[in-house]
Design a protein around this motif. Structure first.
Motif, PDB file in Angstrom:
ATOM      1  N   VAL A   2       0.843  -1.195   0.000  1.00  0.00           N
ATOM      2  CA  VAL A   2       0.000   0.000   0.000  1.00  0.00           C
ATOM      3  C   VAL A   2       0.878   1.245   0.000  1.00  0.00           C
ATOM      4  O   VAL A   2       0.638   2.183  -0.772  1.00  0.00           O
ATOM      5  N   LEU A   3       1.915   1.245   0.827  1.00  0.00           N
ATOM      6  CA  LEU A   3       2.812   2.399   0.895  1.00  0.00           C
ATOM      7  C   LEU A   3       3.438   2.679  -0.469  1.00  0.00           C
ATOM      8  O   LEU A   3       3.509   3.827  -0.902  1.00  0.00           O
ATOM      9  N   GLU A   4       3.869   1.637  -1.151  1.00  0.00           N
ATOM     10  CA  GLU A   4       4.502   1.824  -2.461  1.00  0.00           C
ATOM     11  C   GLU A   4       3.536   2.432  -3.472  1.00  0.00           C
ATOM     12  O   GLU A   4       3.906   3.311  -4.248  1.00  0.00           O
ATOM     13  N   LYS A   5       2.296   1.956  -3.474  1.00  0.00           N
ATOM     14  CA  LYS A   5       1.294   2.507  -4.397  1.00  0.00           C
ATOM     15  C   LYS A   5       0.991   3.960  -4.066  1.00  0.00           C
ATOM     16  O   LYS A   5       0.858   4.794  -4.959  1.00  0.00           O
ATOM     17  N   VAL A   6       0.854   4.264  -2.771  1.00  0.00           N
ATOM     18  CA  VAL A   6       0.571   5.640  -2.350  1.00  0.00           C
ATOM     19  C   VAL A   6       1.740   6.547  -2.735  1.00  0.00           C
ATOM     20  O   VAL A   6       1.529   7.652  -3.253  1.00  0.00           O
ATOM     21  N   LYS A   7       2.955   6.081  -2.515  1.00  0.00           N
ATOM     22  CA  LYS A   7       4.130   6.872  -2.888  1.00  0.00           C
ATOM     23  C   LYS A   7       4.147   7.146  -4.391  1.00  0.00           C
ATOM     24  O   LYS A   7       4.470   8.255  -4.822  1.00  0.00           O
ATOM     25  N   GLU A  18       9.823   9.422  -5.795  1.00  0.00           N
ATOM     26  CA  GLU A  18       9.249   8.479  -4.829  1.00  0.00           C
ATOM     27  C   GLU A  18      10.174   8.268  -3.642  1.00  0.00           C
ATOM     28  O   GLU A  18       9.725   8.105  -2.514  1.00  0.00           O
ATOM     29  N   ASP A  19      11.486   8.271  -3.907  1.00  0.00           N
ATOM     30  CA  ASP A  19      12.464   8.033  -2.840  1.00  0.00           C
ATOM     31  C   ASP A  19      12.439   9.118  -1.770  1.00  0.00           C
ATOM     32  O   ASP A  19      12.908   8.913  -0.658  1.00  0.00           O
ATOM     33  N   ASN A  20      11.906  10.299  -2.113  1.00  0.00           N
ATOM     34  CA  ASN A  20      11.841  11.407  -1.156  1.00  0.00           C
ATOM     35  C   ASN A  20      10.594  11.338  -0.282  1.00  0.00           C
ATOM     36  O   ASN A  20      10.433  12.159   0.623  1.00  0.00           O
ATOM     37  N   LEU A  61      -5.955  12.847   7.940  1.00  0.00           N
ATOM     38  CA  LEU A  61      -4.951  12.259   7.057  1.00  0.00           C
ATOM     39  C   LEU A  61      -3.892  13.307   6.724  1.00  0.00           C
ATOM     40  O   LEU A  61      -3.902  13.906   5.663  1.00  0.00           O
ATOM     41  N   LYS A  62      -2.976  13.508   7.652  1.00  0.00           N
ATOM     42  CA  LYS A  62      -1.954  14.551   7.505  1.00  0.00           C
ATOM     43  C   LYS A  62      -0.678  14.039   6.850  1.00  0.00           C
ATOM     44  O   LYS A  62      -0.041  14.749   6.094  1.00  0.00           O
ATOM     45  N   THR A  63      -0.298  12.808   7.171  1.00  0.00           N
ATOM     46  CA  THR A  63       0.954  12.262   6.646  1.00  0.00           C
ATOM     47  C   THR A  63       0.671  11.085   5.721  1.00  0.00           C
ATOM     48  O   THR A  63      -0.442  10.539   5.704  1.00  0.00           O
ATOM     49  N   VAL A  64       1.681  10.701   4.996  1.00  0.00           N
ATOM     50  CA  VAL A  64       1.563   9.526   4.123  1.00  0.00           C
ATOM     51  C   VAL A  64       1.225   8.297   4.965  1.00  0.00           C
ATOM     52  O   VAL A  64       0.393   7.476   4.579  1.00  0.00           O
ATOM     53  N   GLY A  65       1.832   8.190   6.136  1.00  0.00           N
ATOM     54  CA  GLY A  65       1.540   7.072   7.037  1.00  0.00           C
ATOM     55  C   GLY A  65       0.084   7.035   7.460  1.00  0.00           C
ATOM     56  O   GLY A  65      -0.513   5.958   7.549  1.00  0.00           O
ATOM     57  N   ASP A  66      -0.493   8.218   7.722  1.00  0.00           N
ATOM     58  CA  ASP A  66      -1.918   8.284   8.080  1.00  0.00           C
ATOM     59  C   ASP A  66      -2.775   7.721   6.947  1.00  0.00           C
ATOM     60  O   ASP A  66      -3.730   6.973   7.182  1.00  0.00           O
ATOM     61  N   VAL A  67      -2.443   8.102   5.723  1.00  0.00           N
ATOM     62  CA  VAL A  67      -3.198   7.645   4.557  1.00  0.00           C
ATOM     63  C   VAL A  67      -3.060   6.130   4.410  1.00  0.00           C
ATOM     64  O   VAL A  67      -4.053   5.422   4.214  1.00  0.00           O
ATOM     65  N   VAL A  68      -1.846   5.626   4.526  1.00  0.00           N
ATOM     66  CA  VAL A  68      -1.596   4.189   4.385  1.00  0.00           C
ATOM     67  C   VAL A  68      -2.364   3.415   5.459  1.00  0.00           C
ATOM     68  O   VAL A  68      -3.025   2.414   5.158  1.00  0.00           O
ATOM     69  N   ASN A  69      -2.298   3.873   6.702  1.00  0.00           N
ATOM     70  CA  ASN A  69      -3.018   3.195   7.786  1.00  0.00           C
ATOM     71  C   ASN A  69      -4.517   3.177   7.524  1.00  0.00           C
ATOM     72  O   ASN A  69      -5.178   2.156   7.723  1.00  0.00           O
ATOM     73  N   TYR A  70      -5.060   4.310   7.077  1.00  0.00           N
ATOM     74  CA  TYR A  70      -6.495   4.377   6.786  1.00  0.00           C
ATOM     75  C   TYR A  70      -6.861   3.367   5.696  1.00  0.00           C
ATOM     76  O   TYR A  70      -7.827   2.625   5.828  1.00  0.00           O
TER      77      TYR A  70
END
Length: 75
Positions: A2-7, A18-20, A61-70
């Protein structure tokens, strides 16, 4: 996964490498997203992951992690 797709989606939408992008990346502060950018992003995520993200969830959903967790919790 999921993280990879979101990135990937974020990298395309905000024209960054993406690396950033990490789970700690703040979507507004680090990527410069305004409210329209966030709406576009959420529509892309909803299409990609076949989920619906209610408007009242957006402020959480403030951070990428928040989005991934959701997404992981609602897929």
């Amino acid at each position: 996964m999921v993280l990879e797709k979101v990135k990937h989606i974020l990298a395309e939408q905000f024209d960054v490498e993406e690396d950033n992008i990490t789970a700690d990346t703040n979507i507004a502060d680090d990527l410069g997203a305004d409210s329209l950018d966030v709406v576009d992003l959420l529509m892309s995520l909803e299409d990609e992951f076949d989920v619906e993200i209610p408007d009242e969830e957006i402020e959480n959903l403030k951070t990428v992690g928040d989005v991934v967790n959701y997404l992981e919790e609602h897929m």
